[in-house]
Design a protein around this motif. Structure first.
Motif, PDB file in Angstrom:
ATOM      1  N   GLU A 152      -4.825   6.801  -4.378  1.00 49.69           N
ATOM      2  CA  GLU A 152      -5.837   7.279  -5.317  1.00 49.69           C
ATOM      3  C   GLU A 152      -5.279   8.411  -6.186  1.00 49.69           C
TER       4      GLU A 152
ATOM      5  N   ILE B 223       0.872  -1.189   0.000  1.00 50.90           N
ATOM      6  CA  ILE B 223       0.000   0.000   0.000  1.00 50.90           C
ATOM      7  C   ILE B 223       0.904   1.232   0.000  1.00 50.90           C
ATOM      8  N   ALA B 224       0.763   2.048  -1.049  1.00 50.17           N
ATOM      9  CA  ALA B 224       1.750   3.118  -1.261  1.00 50.17           C
ATOM     10  C   ALA B 224       1.113   4.504  -1.160  1.00 50.17           C
TER      11      ALA B 224
ATOM     12  N   GLY C 190       2.918   5.589   4.362  1.00 55.06           N
ATOM     13  CA  GLY C 190       1.860   6.595   4.336  1.00 55.06           C
ATOM     14  C   GLY C 190       1.770   7.308   5.670  1.00 55.06           C
ATOM     15  N   SER C 191       0.550   7.729   6.007  1.00 52.34           N
ATOM     16  CA  SER C 191       0.387   8.564   7.200  1.00 52.34           C
ATOM     17  C   SER C 191       0.402   7.729   8.480  1.00 52.34           C
TER      18      SER C 191
ATOM     19  N   PHE D 183       3.483  -1.060   4.053  1.00 47.70           N
ATOM     20  CA  PHE D 183       2.730   0.196   3.954  1.00 47.70           C
ATOM     21  C   PHE D 183       3.656   1.389   4.112  1.00 47.70           C
TER      22      PHE D 183
ATOM     23  N   GLU E   5       2.539  16.902  11.900  1.00 48.64           N
ATOM     24  CA  GLU E   5       2.918  16.922  10.479  1.00 48.64           C
ATOM     25  C   GLU E   5       1.865  17.694   9.675  1.00 48.64           C
TER      26      GLU E   5
ATOM     27  N   TRP F 299       1.204   8.740  -2.415  1.00 52.26           N
ATOM     28  CA  TRP F 299       1.265   9.373  -3.744  1.00 52.26           C
ATOM     29  C   TRP F 299       2.505  10.237  -3.908  1.00 52.26           C
ATOM     30  N   ASN F 300       3.238  10.535  -2.808  1.00 56.10           N
ATOM     31  CA  ASN F 300       4.204  11.638  -2.912  1.00 56.10           C
ATOM     32  C   ASN F 300       5.500  11.268  -3.634  1.00 56.10           C
TER      33      ASN F 300
ATOM     34  N   LYS G 230      -1.480  -1.870  -4.287  1.00 55.33           N
ATOM     35  CA  LYS G 230      -2.601  -0.937  -4.083  1.00 55.33           C
ATOM     36  C   LYS G 230      -2.007   0.479  -3.999  1.00 55.33           C
TER      37      LYS G 230
ATOM     38  N   LEU H  83       6.153   5.810   8.167  1.00 56.17           N
ATOM     39  CA  LEU H  83       5.166   6.865   8.396  1.00 56.17           C
ATOM     40  C   LEU H  83       5.771   8.268   8.286  1.00 56.17           C
ATOM     41  N   GLY H  84       5.116   9.213   8.928  1.00 55.32           N
ATOM     42  CA  GLY H  84       5.453  10.618   8.721  1.00 55.32           C
ATOM     43  C   GLY H  84       6.608  11.135   9.559  1.00 55.32           C
TER      44      GLY H  84
ATOM     45  N   CYS I 172       8.099  13.117   3.028  1.00 54.94           N
ATOM     46  CA  CYS I 172       8.095  12.699   4.436  1.00 54.94           C
ATOM     47  C   CYS I 172       9.348  13.236   5.115  1.00 54.94           C
TER      48      CYS I 172
HETATM   49  P1  NAD Z   1      -2.234   8.014   3.474  1.00 59.54           P
HETATM   50  O1  NAD Z   1      -1.958   7.292   4.745  1.00 59.54           O
HETATM   51  O2  NAD Z   1      -3.435   8.872   3.414  1.00 59.54           O
HETATM   52  O3  NAD Z   1      -2.415   6.940   2.283  1.00 59.54           O
HETATM   53  C1  NAD Z   1      -1.420   5.988   2.000  1.00 59.54           C
HETATM   54  C2  NAD Z   1      -2.071   4.776   1.344  1.00 59.54           C
HETATM   55  O4  NAD Z   1      -2.924   4.141   2.282  1.00 59.54           O
HETATM   56  C3  NAD Z   1      -2.927   5.096   0.130  1.00 59.54           C
HETATM   57  O5  NAD Z   1      -2.709   4.113  -0.851  1.00 59.54           O
HETATM   58  C4  NAD Z   1      -4.339   4.997   0.679  1.00 59.54           C
HETATM   59  O6  NAD Z   1      -5.304   4.664  -0.288  1.00 59.54           O
HETATM   60  C5  NAD Z   1      -4.183   3.865   1.679  1.00 59.54           C
HETATM   61  N1  NAD Z   1      -5.199   3.826   2.740  1.00 59.54           N
HETATM   62  C6  NAD Z   1      -5.916   4.854   3.244  1.00 59.54           C
HETATM   63  N2  NAD Z   1      -6.741   4.410   4.214  1.00 59.54           N
HETATM   64  C7  NAD Z   1      -6.543   3.075   4.320  1.00 59.54           C
HETATM   65  C8  NAD Z   1      -7.086   2.048   5.158  1.00 59.54           C
HETATM   66  N3  NAD Z   1      -8.007   2.317   6.060  1.00 59.54           N
HETATM   67  N4  NAD Z   1      -6.622   0.792   5.012  1.00 59.54           N
HETATM   68  C9  NAD Z   1      -5.682   0.513   4.100  1.00 59.54           C
HETATM   69  N5  NAD Z   1      -5.128   1.431   3.281  1.00 59.54           N
HETATM   70  C10 NAD Z   1      -5.547   2.704   3.394  1.00 59.54           C
HETATM   71  O7  NAD Z   1      -0.908   8.817   3.096  1.00 59.54           O
HETATM   72  P2  NAD Z   1      -0.612   9.731   1.826  1.00 59.54           P
HETATM   73  O8  NAD Z   1      -1.378  11.000   1.946  1.00 59.54           O
HETATM   74  O9  NAD Z   1      -0.737   8.954   0.567  1.00 59.54           O
HETATM   75  O10 NAD Z   1       0.957  10.022   2.018  1.00 59.54           O
HETATM   76  C11 NAD Z   1       1.437  11.004   2.852  1.00 59.54           C
HETATM   77  C12 NAD Z   1       1.954  10.415   4.149  1.00 59.54           C
HETATM   78  O11 NAD Z   1       2.921   9.416   3.902  1.00 59.54           O
HETATM   79  C13 NAD Z   1       2.682  11.450   5.011  1.00 59.54           C
HETATM   80  O12 NAD Z   1       2.333  11.269   6.358  1.00 59.54           O
HETATM   81  C14 NAD Z   1       4.160  11.125   4.788  1.00 59.54           C
HETATM   82  O13 NAD Z   1       5.013  11.554   5.805  1.00 59.54           O
HETATM   83  C15 NAD Z   1       4.110   9.642   4.660  1.00 59.54           C
HETATM   84  N6  NAD Z   1       5.274   9.115   3.949  1.00 59.54           N
HETATM   85  C16 NAD Z   1       6.238   8.452   4.642  1.00 59.54           C
HETATM   86  C17 NAD Z   1       7.368   7.977   3.990  1.00 59.54           C
HETATM   87  C18 NAD Z   1       8.470   7.229   4.704  1.00 59.54           C
HETATM   88  O14 NAD Z   1       9.314   6.644   4.055  1.00 59.54           O
HETATM   89  N7  NAD Z   1       8.494   7.222   6.033  1.00 59.54           N
HETATM   90  C19 NAD Z   1       7.496   8.188   2.615  1.00 59.54           C
HETATM   91  C20 NAD Z   1       6.486   8.864   1.936  1.00 59.54           C
HETATM   92  C21 NAD Z   1       5.377   9.318   2.608  1.00 59.54           C
END
Ligand code: NAD
Length: 544
Positions: free
Chosen positions: A227, A197-198, A277-278, A275, A434, A200-201, A224, A306-307, A339
């Motif tokens: 969006e 699960i990735a 993401g946030s 995963f 963040e 977008w950034n 996955k 994460l963030g 991030c």
């Molecule tokens: P996000 O958490 O909103 O979404 C990430 C992914 O999770 C998307 O594919 C989304 O569709 C999916 N998702 C959302 N809700 C879900 C659920 N309930 N169950 C399963 N999957 C779900 O994050 P984002 O806005 O795409 O990315 C920004 C965040 O990612 C920031 O907090 C940033 O710091 C972090 N990030 C961290 C790193 C790192 O290496 N530590 C790298 C890039 C981004």
């Protein structure tokens, strides 16, 4: 070496089975000062414009799936322009994808690691061949500037090459113990079905990194994407099919995170969730994946990256020319949506006023505009949700702290001017949560001890930096700054595969660093086979 030929290290690593013997070189960035490169990029952007309006949907077992629902993806630099439509996978599609991945698992696992690594090398070559095409798409889909978009494609190439050579090494069983009459071998097996699960950034690099690691280690993959970046992801899927990844090995499931993402995380047949993401979503995933579902016969391995709330410290003897340039790029490059981006700068009292004045003036000089133009240093933020969230955050803090800089932003897209607050309370929400946008808090402090205390006072530990000319201060930062990646006298973004393995701890994540020597191990289960060879009456060969 002071006088080395500057072109000496500019050769990217070649692909191929023997490449692990050589030093790893990163894919070099494109030079957009070269006219030919600018022309190619503009042509690639035009080509995408001629393809606007297509639908990009799930692919399961090699076949496109038509979906009942779709979302439109608009160009964040020009919201009147619709790039295309994303077909949203349903829960039934997700079920089919898991079944396909599970059924192909044994076949993929028994495919020699060298063949899987060869496919990654081929993918790297295809990504390289389609560099302009993929970078141009990123300028349109997520609003990345040219240089940043090229950097993202280069990182995806690096991940493939790096993990391919790592896997060739890991695939060799290792002899452990030296007792006569006994041979013990340490080796690895894949975990099964991997759900990736990735975010977008880094739309291509992060997705490719996680997917390629999972695949090369012998896991089948459900991909996955976010969006907001599903067209880039769909291009990756196309290239993977083109270079010959088997249909059962990788399933492409664009869809809503809270729907298909959630369903897949809980699925009994998913063995590993990777995963990025946030924090909010990552913590939910950790919790859900820890529940053993009916019929599940394994514990899920969960990797979450994460963030951050990354800080740069400006010491009293810092070179301010370098510090200003480094902070501006770290805070406002890709609109602060990395991030690793710097969102706090902690400045020692003795240089506070001089640094802050220069920081504001340097920020004033940044050009804001569409990411499709090479002139734009600052482009749009990714979508309306991000735009509203960041604008509200700025508005909510205008009365609390001094708004030292906020310029004009153009209309027609999700543009937000770089924004600088000064004399920010280090314990405030502005300085601890963040924001993921071009908003920088400047914090005043008396000495380095206090600066380090503030830097370490958030729940995150991703990146950090210090500008200093004092060896003692640098040494203290090395020992006391709690971050996964510490940068000294340079900006704190732009980690490169192999040179700067990347990832954090505390609430910034759980797992080994991407692009580093331990990363692939997380996708594998170690096993040991111990054989008593005495009964055959001979001493085993020592060569194993
Ligand atoms: P996000 O958490 O909103 O979404 C990430 C992914 O999770 C998307 O594919 C989304 O569709 C999916 N998702 C959302 N809700 C879900 C659920 N309930 N169950 C399963 N999957 C779900 O994050 P984002 O806005 O795409 O990315 C920004 C965040 O990612 C920031 O907090 C940033 O710091 C972090 N990030 C961290 C790193 C790192 O290496 N530590 C790298 C890039 C981004």
């Amino acid at each position: 070496v002071l006088l080395e030929d500057p072109s000496a290290n500019l050769v990217a690593s070649s692909a191929g089975p023997n490449s692990s013997d050589q030093q790893f070189f990163n894919e070099p960035p494109l030079d957009f000062a070269v006219l030919n490169n600018r022309e190619k990029m503009n042509q690639a952007i035009d080509q995408w414009r001629s393809k606007f309006g297509k639908t990009y949907g799930p692919v399961v077992n090699g076949s496109p799936i038509s979906t009942k629902r779709s979302i439109s993806r608009e160009n964040p630099s020009r919201t009147s322009e619709v790039l295309g439509h994303i077909g949203l996978a349903s829960v039934d599609d997700a079920e089919l994808a898991v079944r396909t991945a599970r059924d192909y698992s044994a076949k993929w696992q028994s495919t020699p690691a060298s063949e899987r690594a060869d496919l990654l090398d081929k993918l790297a070559e295809r990504l390289k061949a389609e560099k302009f095409h993929l970078a141009a798409l990123q300028t349109l889909e997520v609003g990345k500037g040219w240089q940043e978009a090229d950097g993202d494609v280069a990182e995806a190439i690096d991940f493939c090459r790096y993990y391919s050579r790592q896997m060739r090494e890991l695939a060799k069983p290792r002899r452990v113990g030296r007792a006569p009459g006994e041979v013990s071998l340490y080796h690895y097996q894949p975990r099964g079905v991997a759900l990736v699960i990735a975010p977008w950034n880094f739309p291509l690099a992060i997705l490719t990194g996680m997917v390629s690691a999972a695949l090369v280690t012998g896991n089948t993959v459900i991909m996955k994407p976010a969006e907001q970046s599903s067209i880039v992801a769909s291009e990756l899927m196309r290239l993977m099919m083109d270079v010959g990844f088997p249909q059962g090995a990788v399933q492409f499931l664009p869809g809503l995170g809270e729907e298909v993402g959630d369903y897949l995380v809980k699925h009994k047949d998913v063995a590993i969730v990777s995963f990025t993401g946030s924090k909010k979503v990552g913590l939910e995933i950790l919790e859900k994946a820890s529940v053993v579902r009916p019929g599940q016969t394994h514990l899920k391995k969960v990797l979450v990256e994460l963030g951050g709330k990354n800080a740069i410290i400006i010491d009293s003897d810092a070179d301010l020319d370098e510090a200003v340039a480094g902070v501006v790029y770290s805070a406002f490059g890709f609109q602060g949506q990395k991030c690793s981006a710097c969102s706090r700068v902690i400045v020692l009292e003795s240089v506070y006023d001089r640094f802050t004045t220069r920081l504001v003036e340097a920020t004033r000089s940044l050009h804001i505009g569409p990411s499709t133009s090479p002139r734009s240093y600052v482009g749009p933020v990714v979508d309306k949700e991000a735009f509203d969230r960041i604008q509200n955050t700025i508005m909510n803090h205008e009365a609390d702290f001094k708004l030292a800089y906020r310029g004009e932003a153009p209309g027609g897209g999700y543009f937000i001017s770089p924004t600088i607050f000064t004399d920010v309370d280090p314990a405030s929400a502005l300085a601890t949560q963040e924001i993921f946008g071009p908003v920088l808090s400047v914090i005043r402090t008396q000495d380095l001890s206090h600066a380090l205390k503030i830097a370490n006072s958030t729940e995150y530990a991703l990146t950090g930096g210090i500008y200093s000319r004092s060896p003692a201060s640098i040494e203290r930062a090395k020992n006391e700054f709690e971050v996964g990646n510490l940068y000294i006298n340079r900006g704190n973004t732009g980690a490169l595969v192999e040179r700067h393995p990347f990832g954090g701890f505390k609430l910034s994540g759980l797992g080994s660093k991407a692009g580093g020597p331990d990363y692939l191990l997380q996708f594998l289960e170690p096993r040991v086979t111990t054989e008593n060879t005495m009964r055959r009456g001979f001493i085993p060969s020592e060569e194993v």
